[in-house]
Design a protein around this motif. Structure first.
Motif, PDB file in Angstrom:
ATOM      1  N   ASP A  78      81.412  11.175  48.203  1.00 53.14           N
ATOM      2  CA  ASP A  78      81.869  10.030  48.990  1.00 53.14           C
ATOM      3  C   ASP A  78      80.871   9.703  50.093  1.00 53.14           C
ATOM      4  O   ASP A  78      80.499   8.535  50.282  1.00 53.14           O
ATOM      5  N   ASP A  79      80.414  10.701  50.816  1.00 55.31           N
ATOM      6  CA  ASP A  79      79.471  10.473  51.906  1.00 55.31           C
ATOM      7  C   ASP A  79      78.136   9.941  51.387  1.00 55.31           C
ATOM      8  O   ASP A  79      77.540   9.033  51.968  1.00 55.31           O
ATOM      9  N   ARG A  80      77.650  10.526  50.291  1.00 58.26           N
ATOM     10  CA  ARG A  80      76.356  10.086  49.749  1.00 58.26           C
ATOM     11  C   ARG A  80      76.450   8.675  49.165  1.00 58.26           C
ATOM     12  O   ARG A  80      75.507   7.894  49.251  1.00 58.26           O
ATOM     13  N   ARG A  81      77.581   8.322  48.552  1.00 52.68           N
ATOM     14  CA  ARG A  81      77.759   6.971  48.016  1.00 52.68           C
ATOM     15  C   ARG A  81      77.704   5.945  49.141  1.00 52.68           C
ATOM     16  O   ARG A  81      76.999   4.928  49.044  1.00 52.68           O
ATOM     17  N   ARG A  82      78.430   6.216  50.203  1.00 50.11           N
ATOM     18  CA  ARG A  82      78.454   5.272  51.319  1.00 50.11           C
ATOM     19  C   ARG A  82      77.080   5.195  51.988  1.00 50.11           C
ATOM     20  O   ARG A  82      76.649   4.114  52.416  1.00 50.11           O
ATOM     21  N   GLN A  83      76.378   6.334  52.049  1.00 44.50           N
ATOM     22  CA  GLN A  83      75.049   6.345  52.634  1.00 44.50           C
ATOM     23  C   GLN A  83      74.090   5.497  51.811  1.00 44.50           C
ATOM     24  O   GLN A  83      73.311   4.707  52.361  1.00 44.50           O
ATOM     25  N   ALA A  84      74.133   5.653  50.486  1.00 41.17           N
ATOM     26  CA  ALA A  84      73.239   4.885  49.610  1.00 41.17           C
ATOM     27  C   ALA A  84      73.502   3.393  49.734  1.00 41.17           C
ATOM     28  O   ALA A  84      72.561   2.576  49.731  1.00 41.17           O
ATOM     29  N   GLU A  85      74.770   3.010  49.853  1.00 44.01           N
ATOM     30  CA  GLU A  85      75.116   1.597  49.990  1.00 44.01           C
ATOM     31  C   GLU A  85      74.546   1.011  51.276  1.00 44.01           C
ATOM     32  O   GLU A  85      74.150  -0.159  51.321  1.00 44.01           O
ATOM     33  N   GLN A  86      74.480   1.809  52.311  1.00 45.19           N
ATOM     34  CA  GLN A  86      73.979   1.344  53.598  1.00 45.19           C
ATOM     35  C   GLN A  86      72.454   1.339  53.653  1.00 45.19           C
ATOM     36  O   GLN A  86      71.852   0.424  54.234  1.00 45.19           O
ATOM     37  N   LEU A  87      71.817   2.336  53.060  1.00 43.94           N
ATOM     38  CA  LEU A  87      70.377   2.526  53.232  1.00 43.94           C
ATOM     39  C   LEU A  87      69.514   1.716  52.272  1.00 43.94           C
ATOM     40  O   LEU A  87      68.437   1.259  52.642  1.00 43.94           O
ATOM     41  N   PHE A  88      69.967   1.565  51.047  1.00 43.38           N
ATOM     42  CA  PHE A  88      69.088   1.002  50.020  1.00 43.38           C
ATOM     43  C   PHE A  88      69.559  -0.382  49.579  1.00 43.38           C
ATOM     44  O   PHE A  88      69.911  -0.603  48.426  1.00 43.38           O
TER      45      PHE A  88
END
Length: 222
Positions: A78-88
């Motif tokens: 969950d954390d990595r999915r949200r991070q990827a959506e924000q960063l890339f």
């Protein structure tokens, strides 16, 4: 080792069914778990404490997750999915590659070198030796997923003639590793303080310059 309540169904099976129909409860559990894991570490966290902080019964918690490991894995995803959506979030039509990559490298490093993310990284590293599935989950949901998104951007830029032809996956890995430079590891091992904006911006600019020196096409050369 904690055991689940006998009255609950198998957590792994129930999780896939319930998560689709009760996202609010899932979010409640994940938010509570995040707080407990960050405060107590993986080994110190207990399902009892997670249920209490999340405001759910232990029985309800086990309906969603049959163990602390599967809960931690879900939190990682969950954390990595949200991070990827924000960063890339690339603008594929922006021909100023240097600026696009600089913004990406800077935002990524601001996240990776934040105190919370560093604490999470240390926790994953510590837990992975005993539970390799945790390490694999983090790698697949984090570095591997991020590299795939960057590779897709690289391919679009090669197709547009802005970067020289090469393997997009290799290019993505090189860009991501250059962006982290030495500062990310220095923060991870307590040699540098997290969140140093000046150092992050310097590392990002140097990473982009080095990357375009190797891969820049006519439009990407500085």
């Amino acid at each position: 080792m904690e055991k689940k309540d006998a009255s609950t169904d198998d957590g792994a099976v129930a999780h896939s069914k319930v998560a689709k129909t009760n996202d609010a409860k899932m979010r409640q559990i994940l938010d509570g778990a995040r707080a407990v894991f960050l405060a107590d570490g993986f080994d110190g966290a207990s399902m009892n404490d997670i249920a209490r902080v999340a405001g759910v019964s232990k029985g309800t918690l086990y309906v969603y997750f049959d163990s602390k490991v599967t809960l931690f894995q879900a939190l990682i995803r969950d954390d990595r999915r949200r991070q990827a959506e924000q960063l890339f979030q690339f603008d594929h039509d922006d021909d100023d590659i240097a600026e696009v990559l600089y913004r990406t490298a800077t935002s990524m490093m601001l996240r990776l070198c934040s105190a919370e993310h560093v604490a999470h990284m240390r926790m994953v590293i510590g837990a992975a030796a005993k539970h390799p599935e945790i390490g694999r989950t983090f790698y697949e949901a984090g570095p591997q997923c991020g590299a795939a998104k960057v590779a897709a951007y690289m391919q679009r830029q090669m197709d547009a003639g802005r970067l020289r032809a090469s393997d997009p996956q290799t290019m993505a890995v090189h860009f991501l590793q250059l962006s982290q430079g030495g500062y990310a590891k220095a923060v991870l091992f307590c040699v540098a303080e997290p969140g140093d904006l000046k150092e992050i911006e310097r590392s990002a600019r140097e990473a982009v310059d080095a990357f375009l020196h190797g891969y820049g096409g006519a439009a990407g050369k500085q």
